[in-house]
Scaffold this motif. Structure first.
Motif, PDB file in Angstrom:
ATOM      1  N   VAL A  84       0.890  -1.450  -0.376  1.00  0.00           N
ATOM      2  CA  VAL A  84       0.290   0.063   0.032  1.00  0.00           C
ATOM      3  C   VAL A  84       0.682   0.797   0.081  1.00  0.00           C
ATOM      4  CG1 VAL A  84      -2.170   1.632   1.128  1.00  0.00           C
ATOM      5  CG2 VAL A  84      -1.949  -1.313   1.863  1.00  0.00           C
ATOM      6  N   TRP A  85       0.339   2.092  -0.720  1.00  0.00           N
ATOM      7  CA  TRP A  85       0.780   3.820  -1.111  1.00  0.00           C
ATOM      8  C   TRP A  85      -0.701   4.688  -1.059  1.00  0.00           C
ATOM      9  CZ3 TRP A  85       2.974  -0.446  -3.650  1.00  0.00           C
ATOM     10  CH2 TRP A  85       4.382  -0.466  -3.561  1.00  0.00           C
ATOM     11  N   VAL A  86      -0.228   5.757  -0.267  1.00  0.00           N
ATOM     12  CA  VAL A  86      -1.135   6.463  -0.137  1.00  0.00           C
ATOM     13  C   VAL A  86       0.047   7.994  -0.842  1.00  0.00           C
ATOM     14  CG1 VAL A  86      -2.348   6.397   1.264  1.00  0.00           C
ATOM     15  CG2 VAL A  86      -0.467   7.580   2.186  1.00  0.00           C
ATOM     16  N   TYR A  87      -1.113   8.692  -1.404  1.00  0.00           N
ATOM     17  CA  TYR A  87      -0.285   9.897  -2.110  1.00  0.00           C
ATOM     18  C   TYR A  87      -0.815  11.147  -2.400  1.00  0.00           C
ATOM     19  CZ  TYR A  87      -2.344  10.062  -6.407  1.00  0.00           C
ATOM     20  OH  TYR A  87      -3.249  10.260  -7.818  1.00  0.00           O
ATOM     21  N   ASP A  88      -0.307  12.397  -1.760  1.00  0.00           N
ATOM     22  CA  ASP A  88      -0.854  14.045  -2.376  1.00  0.00           C
ATOM     23  C   ASP A  88       0.116  14.559  -3.084  1.00  0.00           C
ATOM     24  OD1 ASP A  88       0.799  14.623   0.380  1.00  0.00           O
ATOM     25  OD2 ASP A  88      -0.894  15.546   1.100  1.00  0.00           O
ATOM     26  N   ASN A  89       0.711  15.613  -2.650  1.00  0.00           N
ATOM     27  CA  ASN A  89       1.898  16.267  -3.197  1.00  0.00           C
ATOM     28  C   ASN A  89       3.215  15.321  -2.312  1.00  0.00           C
ATOM     29  OD1 ASN A  89       0.555  18.254  -0.878  1.00  0.00           O
ATOM     30  ND2 ASN A  89       2.761  19.062  -0.681  1.00  0.00           N
ATOM     31  N   GLU A  90       3.051  14.312  -1.725  1.00  0.00           N
ATOM     32  CA  GLU A  90       4.628  13.860  -1.062  1.00  0.00           C
ATOM     33  C   GLU A  90       3.686  12.853  -1.207  1.00  0.00           C
ATOM     34  OE1 GLU A  90       5.254  15.161   2.903  1.00  0.00           O
ATOM     35  OE2 GLU A  90       5.422  17.045   2.329  1.00  0.00           O
ATOM     36  N   LEU A  94       3.053   2.391   3.214  1.00  0.00           N
ATOM     37  CA  LEU A  94       2.921   2.146   4.359  1.00  0.00           C
ATOM     38  C   LEU A  94       3.164   0.130   4.352  1.00  0.00           C
ATOM     39  CD1 LEU A  94      -0.405   4.241   4.129  1.00  0.00           C
ATOM     40  CD2 LEU A  94       1.387   4.564   5.251  1.00  0.00           C
ATOM     41  N   PRO A  95       2.361  -0.191   5.872  1.00  0.00           N
ATOM     42  CA  PRO A  95       2.899  -1.401   6.110  1.00  0.00           C
ATOM     43  C   PRO A  95       1.622  -2.340   4.562  1.00  0.00           C
ATOM     44  CG  PRO A  95       2.058  -0.415   8.056  1.00  0.00           C
ATOM     45  CD  PRO A  95       1.780   0.617   7.178  1.00  0.00           C
ATOM     46  N   ALA A  96       1.783  -3.963   4.439  1.00  0.00           N
ATOM     47  CA  ALA A  96       1.039  -4.233   3.731  1.00  0.00           C
ATOM     48  C   ALA A  96      -0.279  -4.318   4.662  1.00  0.00           C
ATOM     49  CB  ALA A  96       1.588  -5.838   3.328  1.00  0.00           C
ATOM     50  N   ALA A  97      -1.131  -5.074   3.447  1.00  0.00           N
ATOM     51  CA  ALA A  97      -3.024  -4.504   4.551  1.00  0.00           C
ATOM     52  C   ALA A  97      -2.858  -6.707   4.475  1.00  0.00           C
ATOM     53  CB  ALA A  97      -3.796  -4.293   3.681  1.00  0.00           C
ATOM     54  N   THR A  98      -3.244  -7.672   5.266  1.00  0.00           N
ATOM     55  CA  THR A  98      -3.099  -8.602   5.202  1.00  0.00           C
ATOM     56  C   THR A  98      -4.075  -8.644   5.711  1.00  0.00           C
ATOM     57  OG1 THR A  98      -2.630  -9.221   7.425  1.00  0.00           O
ATOM     58  CG2 THR A  98      -0.500  -9.183   5.749  1.00  0.00           C
ATOM     59  N   GLU A  99      -5.303 -10.118   5.570  1.00  0.00           N
ATOM     60  CA  GLU A  99      -6.670 -10.510   6.052  1.00  0.00           C
ATOM     61  C   GLU A  99      -6.484 -10.060   7.720  1.00  0.00           C
ATOM     62  OE1 GLU A  99      -8.688 -13.671   4.537  1.00  0.00           O
ATOM     63  OE2 GLU A  99      -7.434 -13.935   3.294  1.00  0.00           O
ATOM     64  N   ALA A 100      -4.953 -10.468   8.166  1.00  0.00           N
ATOM     65  CA  ALA A 100      -4.965 -10.417   9.547  1.00  0.00           C
ATOM     66  C   ALA A 100      -5.007  -8.683   9.980  1.00  0.00           C
ATOM     67  CB  ALA A 100      -3.837 -10.612   9.950  1.00  0.00           C
ATOM     68  N   THR A 101      -4.710  -8.045   8.944  1.00  0.00           N
ATOM     69  CA  THR A 101      -4.676  -6.590   9.738  1.00  0.00           C
ATOM     70  C   THR A 101      -5.795  -5.544   8.767  1.00  0.00           C
ATOM     71  OG1 THR A 101      -3.219  -6.293   8.274  1.00  0.00           O
ATOM     72  CG2 THR A 101      -2.314  -6.782  10.305  1.00  0.00           C
ATOM     73  N   PHE A 102      -6.715  -5.547   8.058  1.00  0.00           N
ATOM     74  CA  PHE A 102      -7.102  -5.677   6.916  1.00  0.00           C
ATOM     75  C   PHE A 102      -8.113  -4.614   8.145  1.00  0.00           C
ATOM     76  CE2 PHE A 102     -10.304  -8.665   6.827  1.00  0.00           C
ATOM     77  CZ  PHE A 102     -11.348  -7.809   6.757  1.00  0.00           C
ATOM     78  N   MET A 103      -8.941  -4.752   9.122  1.00  0.00           N
ATOM     79  CA  MET A 103      -9.508  -4.130   9.848  1.00  0.00           C
ATOM     80  C   MET A 103      -9.311  -3.355  10.633  1.00  0.00           C
ATOM     81  SD  MET A 103     -12.201  -6.904  11.436  1.00  0.00           S
ATOM     82  CE  MET A 103     -10.699  -8.502  11.983  1.00  0.00           C
TER      83      MET A 103
END
Length: 238
Positions: A84-90, A94-103
């Protein structure tokens, strides 16, 4: 935590897990239809977090998108991880999403994370450069990369450089435009010249929350099989 919260905490979590299970079943059906069963791939998602995306984050739409793409990742990747990545002007990796961590993933790792720059203007080339860096230099493998890129308009023309440069690498860029903004740059992907293979696709959804899982997966995986064939023919993939 009160007695009421204790009683109802577990059913809520069970419902979330049930939802991801249904998405996985739908993804499996579409993979069979596209003749993608048995394909191993790494899956990543890049999420626009520019100012115009604020409402979609607050209403849980982005969390739902992460879950829907995670269901595809769980079919392609032995570890079931979604990068996972997020972006705006930066940008933030991020940590990977998994079935154990997605909620609650979006709330915990993005909205409540003070290290993530949020709701500025959009600048796609910076995050695209980091995606390429991860998969070709820092953590390369022989597997193809299926990269879902969410954008709500105004994509920078500078993305062309990175799409062209990565066309000889095992990365397929699947852009999804959401909302009613300007997607002229992304609409020109199919006519982009100078590439080893056609390594990018784009489709537009006015309201992604109103599109069924089956329809989303059908469009999401529409051109990936053709790219796999072409990339193998050019020696990009074994």
């Amino acid at each position: 935590m009160g007695l009421f919260d204790k009683i109802f905490k577990k059913p809520e979590k069970t419902a979330d897990l049930s939802g991801i299970s249904l998405k996985k079943k739908t993804a499996t059906i579409v993979l069979e239809k596209k003749k993608l069963t048995g394909v191993s791939a790494r899956v990543g998602i890049v999420l626009d977090i520019s100012g115009s995306m604020r409402k979609l984050y607050n209403e849980g739409v982005v969390q739902d998108v992460v879950e829907r793409v995670l269901a595809v990742a769980s079919q392609f990747d032995d570890d079931g991880e979604l990068d996972v990545w997020v972006y705006d002007n930066e940008f933030s990796r991020l940590p990977a999403a998994t079935e154990a961590t997605f909620m609650g993933y979006v709330e915990k790792n993005i909205l409540s994370n003070s290290g993530v720059h949020k709701f500025g203007r959009n600048d796609e080339p910076k995050v695209m450069e980091d995606v390429i860096r991860k998969y070709t230099k820092q953590d390369p493998s022989g597997e193809p990369v299926f990269l879902v890129f969410i954008n709500d308009g105004g994509c920078k023309p500078g993305i062309k450089k990175f799409i062209v440069e990565s066309s000889g690498q095992p990365i397929f860029w699947q852009f999804i435009g959401i909302g009613d903004s300007n997607f002229d740059v992304l609409r020109r992907l199919d006519t982009m010249e100078g590439r080893v293979v056609d390594n990018a696709n784009f489709f537009h959804l006015d309201d992604i929350s109103q599109v069924s899982d089956a329809e989303l997966y059908d469009q999401l995986l529409n051109e990936f099989p053709m790219w796999l064939k072409e990339a193998k023919g050019k020696g990009i993939l074994k």
